[in-house]
Write a protein that holds these residues in place. Structure first.
Motif, PDB file in Angstrom:
ATOM      1  N   ARG A   1       0.833  -1.207   0.000  1.00 45.65           N
ATOM      2  CA  ARG A   1       0.000   0.000   0.000  1.00 45.65           C
ATOM      3  C   ARG A   1       0.865   1.254   0.000  1.00 45.65           C
ATOM      4  O   ARG A   1       0.548   2.237  -0.680  1.00 45.65           O
ATOM      5  N   VAL A   2       1.967   1.238   0.770  1.00 41.26           N
ATOM      6  CA  VAL A   2       2.869   2.388   0.784  1.00 41.26           C
ATOM      7  C   VAL A   2       3.467   2.611  -0.599  1.00 41.26           C
ATOM      8  O   VAL A   2       3.548   3.746  -1.092  1.00 41.26           O
ATOM      9  N   SER A   3       3.873   1.517  -1.231  1.00 39.94           N
ATOM     10  CA  SER A   3       4.470   1.623  -2.568  1.00 39.94           C
ATOM     11  C   SER A   3       3.472   2.189  -3.574  1.00 39.94           C
ATOM     12  O   SER A   3       3.814   3.056  -4.389  1.00 39.94           O
ATOM     13  N   ASN A   4       2.244   1.700  -3.533  1.00 40.76           N
ATOM     14  CA  ASN A   4       1.220   2.192  -4.456  1.00 40.76           C
ATOM     15  C   ASN A   4       0.937   3.676  -4.225  1.00 40.76           C
ATOM     16  O   ASN A   4       0.783   4.452  -5.176  1.00 40.76           O
ATOM     17  N   ALA A   5       0.835   4.059  -2.936  1.00 41.84           N
ATOM     18  CA  ALA A   5       0.576   5.462  -2.609  1.00 41.84           C
ATOM     19  C   ALA A   5       1.737   6.344  -3.057  1.00 41.84           C
ATOM     20  O   ALA A   5       1.536   7.465  -3.558  1.00 41.84           O
ATOM     21  N   ALA A   6       2.954   5.859  -2.885  1.00 42.39           N
ATOM     22  CA  ALA A   6       4.136   6.629  -3.299  1.00 42.39           C
ATOM     23  C   ALA A   6       4.151   6.817  -4.809  1.00 42.39           C
ATOM     24  O   ALA A   6       4.463   7.912  -5.320  1.00 42.39           O
ATOM     25  N   ARG A   7       3.843   5.745  -5.573  1.00 40.41           N
ATOM     26  CA  ARG A   7       3.801   5.855  -7.027  1.00 40.41           C
ATOM     27  C   ARG A   7       2.741   6.870  -7.473  1.00 40.41           C
ATOM     28  O   ARG A   7       2.951   7.651  -8.408  1.00 40.41           O
ATOM     29  N   ASN A   8       1.591   6.854  -6.788  1.00 41.25           N
ATOM     30  CA  ASN A   8       0.544   7.825  -7.112  1.00 41.25           C
ATOM     31  C   ASN A   8       1.010   9.254  -6.854  1.00 41.25           C
ATOM     32  O   ASN A   8       0.691  10.174  -7.619  1.00 41.25           O
ATOM     33  N   MET A   9       1.756   9.448  -5.774  1.00 45.41           N
ATOM     34  CA  MET A   9       2.288  10.768  -5.466  1.00 45.41           C
ATOM     35  C   MET A   9       3.266  11.241  -6.534  1.00 45.41           C
ATOM     36  O   MET A   9       3.264  12.408  -6.947  1.00 45.41           O
ATOM     37  N   ILE A  10       4.101  10.330  -6.992  1.00 48.30           N
ATOM     38  CA  ILE A  10       5.077  10.683  -8.033  1.00 48.30           C
ATOM     39  C   ILE A  10       4.358  11.073  -9.310  1.00 48.30           C
ATOM     40  O   ILE A  10       4.709  12.048  -9.988  1.00 48.30           O
ATOM     41  N   ASN A  11       3.316  10.312  -9.649  1.00 50.93           N
ATOM     42  CA  ASN A  11       2.548  10.610 -10.858  1.00 50.93           C
ATOM     43  C   ASN A  11       1.854  11.963 -10.772  1.00 50.93           C
ATOM     44  O   ASN A  11       1.702  12.669 -11.781  1.00 50.93           O
ATOM     45  N   LEU A  12       1.434  12.324  -9.557  1.00 49.85           N
ATOM     46  CA  LEU A  12       0.711  13.582  -9.378  1.00 49.85           C
ATOM     47  C   LEU A  12       1.639  14.784  -9.301  1.00 49.85           C
ATOM     48  O   LEU A  12       1.353  15.849  -9.855  1.00 49.85           O
ATOM     49  N   THR A  13       2.770  14.625  -8.600  1.00 47.26           N
ATOM     50  CA  THR A  13       3.641  15.770  -8.307  1.00 47.26           C
ATOM     51  C   THR A  13       4.983  15.717  -9.037  1.00 47.26           C
ATOM     52  O   THR A  13       5.657  16.744  -9.158  1.00 47.26           O
ATOM     53  N   GLY A  14       5.390  14.514  -9.447  1.00 52.04           N
ATOM     54  CA  GLY A  14       6.701  14.365 -10.072  1.00 52.04           C
ATOM     55  C   GLY A  14       7.839  14.437  -9.075  1.00 52.04           C
ATOM     56  O   GLY A  14       9.020  14.450  -9.449  1.00 52.04           O
TER      57      GLY A  14
END
Length: 527
Positions: A446-459
């Protein structure tokens, strides 16, 4: 005042019910404007809560004294003066420039408002013949339940479209119109206010009542935010409450002219009924308190949407009040109705504990309708049961005490709900966090998925993991409070389960229609 007909009766009905709704509406209308008030006045959220607390304290102090004050000054004079006082205080509430100025005028508003609620129904009853008074009781009952429900709706609309000051200013034209109608259409009763010289004022009793009840209400309202008995202030006020209440009880039992006749507790039925009254107040106020917090904090409702979700089941349920009035006027035993009302509250609490985070406004309709039915089936029969063993001369005092105990039950319930919710949320958070460990592969995923989503949103890959942990932390806290609110609904049910066996201590005495009407009239005069 004898019963009246036609246009005059319509005006009296309109005036008294509007005044009662206005008073009750002001108990909840400010709830949705606290943030705006705090920002405008430069106050903290904790301090702005005094706007609610001061009004509640004034109400609970004045309610048991309204019968005495109406007798001393004359009912019409007392009613009219209270109406004017309420309007003046409303103006100064809206014109206040500081927190404590607003708190003071809210207290004065509560003093006037308590009398409006107490005497409105008595005046309404006098406009009806004895056989029509159950309908009058039903009409007033609808007003009683509509007032608190309309508060969040009207308050939410005003805050969204105007300023918080308008919440108070809207009372002024209503008070002016109601005062004029009172002067023109409401007559004095024969001999009203002409026995002052025969009435001895128990100043000591009034002081001790104010000290005891006011201090107790303060402790119940502010205990949670002040960390209860870890606060020197709460300890001090608790001691004042104990001194005031013990002194008040001693004074009223020993003086020849008590402001409140406590000797009616010698009647077993009345004494046992106070247990139900306390629990009823707990259930009524706690359920209304928890629900808005749940749907706004968890389900994302706006204040206006919250008010609407309460309004429609209320409108569907209030039709029961005239029906209950008619059944009580025919001398039905109140115990079967009380049993049904308690069972509905039990079902309501457990059913509400099944709420989910994705429920919409209409999804809550069935459970809120159950609550309204429980209120209708319990409120009027409980009043009838409480005074069934009293003498007619004791009815006003009995019902004034019943109303005060219900208010205290509500204050106790809200204080307990605050404390219980906080503790349960901490426990649920601890349980949920037990699974948030590196050894748990699901947590890591879940942490990994949330982190990937953050990267996609903010770069921003550097802070993505930290933000992912923060996002999960917020989700855990939200889930913890969600589960805690559901536990609080279950707590409401448990209290009613606990009180249910006490019904066997009550007598199912069937009173005559004349006695029932006398009880209903006394209920009106002291409500």
């Amino acid at each position: 005042m004898s019963s009246v007909k036609g246009f005059a009766k319509f005006i009296i009905v309109l005036t008294t019910i509007t005044a009662a709704i206005m008073e009750l509406l002001d108990t909840t209308i400010v709830n949705v404007a606290l943030n705006q008030m705090a920002g405008s006045l430069g106050a903290t959220i904790e301090d702005i809560a005094w706007v609610i607390t001061s009004y509640a304290i004034a109400n609970v102090i004045i309610i048991p004294m309204t019968g005495f004050l109406g007798e001393y000054f004359g009912r019409k004079t007392y009613y009219l003066t209270s109406m004017i006082l309420f309007g003046i205080a409303s103006y100064f509430c809206g014109a206040s420039h500081g927190l404590w100025e607003l708190v003071f005028w809210r207290f004065i508003q509560g003093i006037g408002g308590g009398a409006l609620l107490s005497t409105s129904q008595a005046i309404l009853f006098d406009a009806f013949t004895p056989q029509d008074r159950p309908m009058a009781s039903g009409l007033f009952g609808m007003g009683i339940i509509l007032g608190p429900t309309l508060g969040p709706v009207i308050g939410g609309y005003i805050v969204d479209n105007f300023t918080w000051q308008q919440i108070f200013f809207v009372n002024i034209p209503i008070c002016i119109l109601a005062s004029i109608l009172t002067i023109v259409f409401i007559d004095k009763k024969e001999g009203e206010g002409q026995k002052k010289h025969l009435i001895t004022i128990d100043y000591t009793g009034i002081f001790l009542l104010t000290l005891g009840i006011g201090s107790l209400q303060y402790v119940l309202e502010k205990g949670e935010s002040e960390d209860w008995f870890q606060s020197r202030q709460i300890v001090t006020v608790s001691l004042l409450a104990a001194i005031g209440l013990i002194g008040f009880i001693w004074r009223e039992l020993t003086t020849d002219h008590p402001v409140v006749n406590l000797k009616i507790f010698n009647h077993k039925v009345f004494a046992v009924s106070t247990i139900f009254t306390l629990v009823a107040g707990f259930g009524l106020f706690t359920s209304v308190f928890v629900y808005p917090v749940l749907v706004q904090r968890i389900n994302g409702f706006t204040p206006y949407e919250t008010g609407l979700s309460l309004l429609f089941p209320t409108l569907a349920g209030v039709v029961l009040f005239p029906l209950m009035g008619k059944r009580m006027s025919k001398g039905d035993s109140p115990i079967p109705y009380m049993t049904i009302g308690i069972l509905f509250f039990i079902f309501f609490g457990f059913y509400s504990a099944t709420a989910t985070t994705d429920m919409g406004r209409w999804d809550f309709f069935p459970m809120q309708l159950m609550r309204i039915i429980g209120v209708a089936m319990l409120q009027m029969p409980l009043i009838n049961q409480a005074v069934a063993g009293l003498k007619p001369s004791e009815y006003p005092t009995g019902i004034a005490l019943t109303n005060m105990i219900r208010q205290l039950g509500g204050a106790f319930g809200i204080a307990l709900a605050n404390n219980f919710t906080t503790n349960r949320a901490a426990q649920h958070r601890s349980d949920l966090m037990a699974n948030m460990v590196q050894e748990n592969p699901l947590f890591n995923e879940r942490v990994s998925n949330a982190a990937r989503n953050m990267i996609n949103l903010t770069g921003d890959a550097y802070t993505a993991t930290t933000k992912a942990y923060m996002q999960i932390e917020m989700a855990v806290n939200k889930q913890a409070y969600y589960l805690a609110y559901l536990d609080t609904f279950r707590l409401v049910s448990i209290f009613f389960v606990f009180v249910l066996p006490f019904l066997f201590l009550l007598k199912g005495k069937k009173v005559s229609a004349e006695e029932a009407k006398a009880v209903a009239k006394a209920a009106a005069e002291s409500h």
